[in-house]
Design a protein around this motif. Structure first.
Motif, PDB file in Angstrom:
ATOM      1  N   ARG A 237     -25.849 -27.519  28.783  1.00  0.00           N
ATOM      2  CA  ARG A 237     -26.165 -28.020  30.124  1.00  0.00           C
ATOM      3  C   ARG A 237     -24.842 -28.287  30.821  1.00  0.00           C
ATOM      4  O   ARG A 237     -23.822 -28.491  30.176  1.00  0.00           O
ATOM      5  CB  ARG A 237     -27.035 -29.264  30.089  1.00  0.00           C
ATOM      6  CG  ARG A 237     -26.337 -30.513  29.605  1.00  0.00           C
ATOM      7  CD  ARG A 237     -27.143 -31.805  29.753  1.00  0.00           C
ATOM      8  NE  ARG A 237     -28.490 -31.701  29.273  1.00  0.00           N
ATOM      9  CZ  ARG A 237     -29.578 -32.073  29.981  1.00  0.00           C
ATOM     10  NH1 ARG A 237     -29.435 -32.603  31.173  1.00  0.00           N
ATOM     11  NH2 ARG A 237     -30.781 -31.962  29.492  1.00  0.00           N
TER      12      ARG A 237
ATOM     13  N   THR B 133     -26.677 -26.199  41.448  1.00  0.00           N
ATOM     14  CA  THR B 133     -25.503 -27.038  41.183  1.00  0.00           C
ATOM     15  C   THR B 133     -25.494 -27.584  39.759  1.00  0.00           C
ATOM     16  O   THR B 133     -24.564 -28.270  39.367  1.00  0.00           O
ATOM     17  CB  THR B 133     -25.438 -28.216  42.181  1.00  0.00           C
ATOM     18  OG1 THR B 133     -26.661 -28.958  42.104  1.00  0.00           O
ATOM     19  CG2 THR B 133     -25.223 -27.716  43.605  1.00  0.00           C
ATOM     20  N   SER B 134     -26.531 -27.280  38.991  1.00  0.00           N
ATOM     21  CA  SER B 134     -26.566 -27.676  37.581  1.00  0.00           C
ATOM     22  C   SER B 134     -27.494 -26.734  36.827  1.00  0.00           C
ATOM     23  O   SER B 134     -28.341 -26.073  37.429  1.00  0.00           O
ATOM     24  CB  SER B 134     -27.023 -29.129  37.416  1.00  0.00           C
ATOM     25  OG  SER B 134     -28.357 -29.281  37.869  1.00  0.00           O
TER      26      SER B 134
ATOM     27  N   ASP C  23     -22.723 -28.834  35.030  1.00  0.00           N
ATOM     28  CA  ASP C  23     -22.652 -28.728  36.481  1.00  0.00           C
ATOM     29  C   ASP C  23     -22.131 -27.346  36.848  1.00  0.00           C
ATOM     30  O   ASP C  23     -21.331 -26.747  36.117  1.00  0.00           O
ATOM     31  CB  ASP C  23     -21.720 -29.790  37.054  1.00  0.00           C
ATOM     32  CG  ASP C  23     -22.275 -31.196  36.874  1.00  0.00           C
ATOM     33  OD1 ASP C  23     -23.512 -31.342  36.895  1.00  0.00           O
ATOM     34  OD2 ASP C  23     -21.473 -32.129  36.708  1.00  0.00           O
TER      35      ASP C  23
END
Length: 176
Positions: free
Chosen positions: A81, A62-63, A83
């Motif tokens: 970076r 999820t990330s 989600d």
């Protein structure tokens, strides 16, 4: 052997995430193993493509956190970076775009969170991509005041060079 016991099957090993085959996957029941290290020729990566595995959506990441290194992995610098939205289906691909002008030779891709904590982690395919401009990859061109020049091969060919951010110059093979 220990690797066979840990990964369970040949199709679950980490290298399966970068084998260009969505029918294999990297799966690990250990949440601390959600990191892939990818060694490549120096490339300016501006996109990340992720393909969900064949089953168990609760193990989907999820990330992500993508970092790069040019000193043999001694230090890493953040590239991107973000989600990861829920995959629409199994074997579905999502592409993430970001700005980056630095060609790294080692990329480390971490997946800090998964859909259901404690359920393990899996991904079918990971692709580190470069943005294409006029059918050329952005990371394949040098943009310098003197024109295009490959500081590695000494070639002025359009392909197989590096891109520097505005105001930067090429210096074998990094920008300064």
């Amino acid at each position: 052997d220990d690797e066979q016991l840990f990964y369970g099957t040949f199709h679950w090993q980490p290298e399966r995430a970068v084998d260009n085959n969505i029918n294999t996957k990297y799966y690990t029941p250990v949440s601390l193993s959600n990191v892939l290290t990818i060694i490549t020729l120096p490339r300016v990566i501006t996109q990340l493509a992720l393909t969900s595995a064949n089953d168990a959506p609760y193990r989907d990441p999820t990330s992500f956190n993508l970092t790069g290194s040019n000193d043999g992995g001694v230090s890493f610098h953040e590239v991107a970076r973000g989600d990861i939205p829920h995959f629409a289906s199994r074997m579905a691909k999502q592409i993430f775009n970001f700005s980056n002008y630095i060609p790294y030779s080692i990329y480390k891709l971490a997946f800090p969170t998964v859909r259901t904590s404690g359920s393990g982690f899996q991904i079918a395919e990971v692709e580190l991509l470069t943005q294409k401009i006029n059918n050329q990859e952005e990371s394949d061109c040098i943009d310098c005041p003197s024109g295009r020049w490959n500081s590695v091969t000494g070639s002025d060919e359009l392909a197989d060079c590096l891109v520097c951010p505005p105001g930067k110059y090429v210096h074998a093979p990094d920008c300064y």
